[in-house]
Design an enzyme around this catalytic site. Sequence first.
Site, PDB file in Angstrom:
ATOM      1  N   ASP A 249      -7.518  -2.373   6.830  1.00 15.51           N
ATOM      2  CA  ASP A 249      -6.665  -2.067   5.680  1.00 15.51           C
ATOM      3  C   ASP A 249      -5.262  -2.560   6.008  1.00 15.51           C
ATOM      4  O   ASP A 249      -5.101  -3.430   6.851  1.00 15.51           O
ATOM      5  CB  ASP A 249      -6.708  -0.569   5.347  1.00 15.51           C
TER       6      ASP A 249
ATOM      7  N   HIS B 285      -5.117  -5.800   5.238  1.00 15.64           N
ATOM      8  CA  HIS B 285      -4.724  -6.005   3.843  1.00 15.64           C
ATOM      9  C   HIS B 285      -3.253  -6.402   3.731  1.00 15.64           C
ATOM     10  O   HIS B 285      -2.697  -6.376   2.639  1.00 15.64           O
ATOM     11  CB  HIS B 285      -4.993  -4.737   3.025  1.00 15.64           C
TER      12      HIS B 285
END
Length: 408
Positions: free
Chosen positions: A223, A246
Amino acid sequence: MSRLNTTILLSVLLHVLLSAASPPILQSRASGTCTLTASGSDDAPAFLKAAADSSCTTVTIPSGTTLSIQSKMNMTGLANKHINVQGTVKFNPDVDYWADSDNAFSFDFQDQVAFWLLGGKNILLDGGGTLDGSGQAWYDAFSTPRPILLTIFQATNVTVQNIRMINGPEWINFVNEGQDITFRNISISAVSTSKNAAKNTDGWDIFRSDNVVIADSTINNGDDCVSFKPNATNILVSNLSCNGSHGISVGSLGQYAGEFDIVENVLATNIRMSNAQNGARIKAWAGKGVGSGIVKNITFEGFVETNVDNPIVIDQCYMTSADDCAKYPSNTYIQDVWFNNISGTSSGKEKATVASLSCSPDGRCSNINVNDIDVTPPSKYGAAKFSCQNVELSGDAASLFGTCETTG
């Protein structure tokens, strides 16, 4: 970058760097070191007792020692404490136990829970050892809640350095209501060994905190590499290698009705981003019944990106349909943003598009600058494409985007 922006950032960074130039000065070192050993059962009570003991200025977990943590640890209110983790602090992977609301620390913000709260004044956590969240059990079950590995909570003048953090079930580090917090030389790995991915394993989430430095670290996760949550101000992120993430993300912001979110004075510089969903990103909610806020004076510079789906992103209609965003534009305004010296390759997931700056209608973005952008897609997609909407761009790379689309 304009002279005004440069002056502001230099002033901010000088203050941050001076605040974080060295670890906290730990007073009364002569009062001694307390060394912990593994008990064969729950080692949390002994760890808590040593941390709370004012005569234990340094609490040491020796190399080769693994403490089994089977209950939550509230180490807030410490002062002048050195936690020297040479060995391993390993959290028990009993998913059902930690799911009980009495057995972990709960936060209303995004429904998070935590294993360990560390807070107070003048704290040094180091030693070259490992914090192990035993996350595989949660990756396979994908059950909630999933505890945060380390939470710096209501703390001032804290340094965390030379620590390996592995297998966090959820976020790895959460800085909540912190002031003058430094992370340096941290190695993070949250990677599943099964077919079930390690999800929501943000490297750092900064929330309601000021003067935070994250530097010289390596992150392999699933993430955000670093996420600046509501009311994160005066942040320096420098010299990171992020893989599988991310991105370096401002937000998401403006999610909750009745709340005003601020992220201001952020510099992310010298970032290597590989095999990632995003590179440099800002995301804010739009739609009916959301909150509001301001994103101001943000600089992403010196990014080298490899195989990144979306290398440069503003998404001011985050989690919102185009129709709803047109009817209810974001109330989180974005201004004074610089994307400088960003190079590398996209993955081709968005075909030729390597940058997307999508603002809400009605003037919700202003003074957005792009300079020295050299990002290319895979050759089969041809020349790079740059998209933008509802924004006027400045900088030497503005011409790459052409005329921005107007919606709403």
